[in-house]
Design an enzyme around this catalytic site. Structure first.
Site, mmCIF file in Angstrom:
data_model
loop_
_atom_site.group_PDB
_atom_site.id
_atom_site.type_symbol
_atom_site.label_atom_id
_atom_site.label_comp_id
_atom_site.label_asym_id
_atom_site.label_seq_id
_atom_site.Cartn_x
_atom_site.Cartn_y
_atom_site.Cartn_z
ATOM 1 N N HIS A 60 -15.988 -13.236 9.619
ATOM 2 C CA HIS A 60 -15.736 -14.329 8.677
ATOM 3 C C HIS A 60 -14.550 -15.133 9.170
ATOM 4 O O HIS A 60 -13.405 -14.867 8.839
ATOM 5 C CB HIS A 60 -15.468 -13.767 7.278
ATOM 6 C CG HIS A 60 -15.414 -14.804 6.201
ATOM 7 N ND1 HIS A 60 -15.766 -14.534 4.898
ATOM 8 C CD2 HIS A 60 -15.050 -16.115 6.220
ATOM 9 C CE1 HIS A 60 -15.608 -15.624 4.162
ATOM 10 N NE2 HIS A 60 -15.170 -16.597 4.957
ATOM 11 N N HIS A 82 -18.381 -16.170 -4.074
ATOM 12 C CA HIS A 82 -18.091 -17.363 -4.883
ATOM 13 C C HIS A 82 -18.943 -17.353 -6.153
ATOM 14 O O HIS A 82 -19.748 -18.249 -6.407
ATOM 15 C CB HIS A 82 -18.303 -18.625 -4.054
ATOM 16 C CG HIS A 82 -17.247 -18.805 -3.001
ATOM 17 N ND1 HIS A 82 -16.073 -19.461 -3.250
ATOM 18 C CD2 HIS A 82 -17.186 -18.372 -1.723
ATOM 19 C CE1 HIS A 82 -15.323 -19.438 -2.147
ATOM 20 N NE2 HIS A 82 -15.980 -18.780 -1.213
ATOM 21 N N GLY A 136 -1.503 -10.819 3.185
ATOM 22 C CA GLY A 136 -0.361 -10.764 2.286
ATOM 23 C C GLY A 136 -0.289 -11.932 1.342
ATOM 24 O O GLY A 136 0.622 -11.998 0.511
ATOM 25 N N ASP A 184 -10.878 -14.924 7.635
ATOM 26 C CA ASP A 184 -11.169 -16.140 6.866
ATOM 27 C C ASP A 184 -10.268 -17.281 7.329
ATOM 28 O O ASP A 184 -9.871 -18.146 6.553
ATOM 29 C CB ASP A 184 -11.008 -15.898 5.360
ATOM 30 C CG ASP A 184 -11.647 -16.985 4.507
ATOM 31 O OD1 ASP A 184 -12.472 -17.756 5.050
ATOM 32 O OD2 ASP A 184 -11.326 -17.088 3.307
ATOM 33 N N ALA A 229 -6.852 -22.050 0.655
ATOM 34 C CA ALA A 229 -7.947 -22.579 1.479
ATOM 35 C C ALA A 229 -8.033 -21.823 2.800
ATOM 36 O O ALA A 229 -7.698 -22.335 3.863
ATOM 37 C CB ALA A 229 -7.748 -24.076 1.722
#
Length: 387
Positions: free
Chosen positions: A57, A193, A246, A271, A305
């Protein structure tokens, strides 16, 4: 080549001082024999020898994004990841229209089909969006969301060369259960999501979903009377993703997930977006501006984001948070490879697998990265004997 004197992380999840022999692109054997005359040697004394990391991811790094859909951008991402010890990855999309995704996935196929050396290998695609709930949109654009569409998925998968390894869906959306039932025959399906409750998520897992995207993020909170997706994942999911930067999760939560789910079910992911490896500033993700301050990525409304850390850094932070080294290694290599069907090729130091190997110093910094049997080191790219 032979990697000597290292503490090798074996497939039984234990360390042993033993040697690893590499023949061409493959691991030839794990052995107690010493090097022979003329054999290239990498001395791993006082170091850990572990599998290359697998990030399933990741949106981008080094100023480039998977959704840019360019060969040069994909190469920049792959080069950066390889330099950090991430040797395999799934390029991850955002919620976009079908035409845009088709263009991006077609370019991804070209990149996947090319023969590259010396950098991370893009093994496939993580299709994150557009089958999401507006209630939990995160950093995705709500105007791109649609109900799960099996025919759209099949068209895009064909354009990608059948390289969509992971597809995300909110199970409460219209037609989601039928979509999951059909599409799970082609790809790993992940719950993501979503504003679903426990029973809705339970039905999704019964239909064929087996994975959860960035656990705790973009889903309802766990509650002792309303456990939601997290409770259902505890009962039914094969794997759950954790962003251990974190920022997305408190260190206590990272530790708790490993204890709760067991180290065999956790996948560390980055991510990361294009600001990974870059200085603070203004960047873009999925058509929206993202501000990076102190390494934290946020939209204008404060929504997180993505991350700005690569998987190797997330791994080190997880260990720093108190996750046992062996568990963090499984979560950074073996588990993600298993989750998307890559474990036959990568994810552990087994004979016959691709020689994607990291040599880590005791502080878990990189001493050397071996990708497909080719060695890269800090400050020395082609030694015959590395000490």
């Amino acid at each position: 080549m032979i990697i000597e004197n290292g503490n090798v992380f074996l497939p039984n999840h234990c360390f042993q001082q033993i040697n690893v022999v590499v023949d061409g692109e493959r691991i030839y054997e794990i052995t107690s024999r010493s090097s022979q005359t003329g054999e290239t040697v990498l001395d791993a004394k006082d170091c850990y020898v572990v599998p290359g990391f697998v990030d399933i991811h990741i949106h981008g790094a080094a100023g480039s994004d998977f959704c840019d859909g360019t060969q040069s951008g994909l190469l920049k991402i792959a080069d950066y990841l390889g330099s950090q010890g991430v040797t395999s990855f799934c390029g991850t999309s955002m919620a976009l229209d079908e035409a845009s995704l088709g263009r991006i996935f077609s370019e991804a196929k070209v990149f996947i089909d090319r023969e590259h050396q010396g950098h991370a290998v893009m093994r496939g695609i993580n299709m994150e969006g557009p089958f999401f709930s507006p209630a939990r949109k995160g950093a995705h654009r709500e105007d791109a969301f649609i109900a799960p569409d099996k025919e759209m998925f099949l068209r895009l998968n064909a354009l990608s060369g059948n390289n969509i390894l992971l597809v995300d869906v909110a199970p409460e959306t219209e037609g989601a259960e039928a979509f999951i039932h059909e599409v799970s025959r082609h790809s790993t399906v992940s719950v993501a999501h979503t504003d679903a409750g426990y029973q809705c998520a339970e039905r999704a897992f019964s239909a064929g979903a087996s994975h959860v995207t960035h656990l705790f993020n973009a889903m309802p909170m766990f509650n002792h009377r309303n456990p939601g997706v997290i409770g259902a994942a505890s009962d039914y999911a094969a794997y759950v993703e954790v962003i251990s930067d974190g920022i997305h999760l408190h260190p206590s939560v990272v530790r708790a997930v490993f204890r709760w789910f067991g180290e065999e079910r956790v996948c560390l992911i980055s991510d990361s977006m294009r600001a990974c490896g870059m200085p603070d500033g203004i960047y873009s993700l999925g058509g929206q501006n993202v501000t990076i301050e102190g390494g934290k990525a946020t939209l204008a409304d404060g929504t997180i984001a993505g991350s700005t850390l690569c998987l190797a850094d997330c791994f080190r932070r997880a260990v720093g948070f108190g996750v046992p080294l062996e568990g963090a290694l499984r979560a950074a290599a073996e588990n993600p490879a298993r989750a998307v069907g890559l474990f036959g090729e990568v994810g552990s130091l087994d004979r016959g697998k691709r020689a994607d190997i990291l040599v880590l110093n005791r502080d878990l910094s990189l001493k050397a990265v071996i990708i497909g049997g080719k060695t890269k080191t800090k400050g020395d790219t082609s030694p015959s004997r590395i000490k």
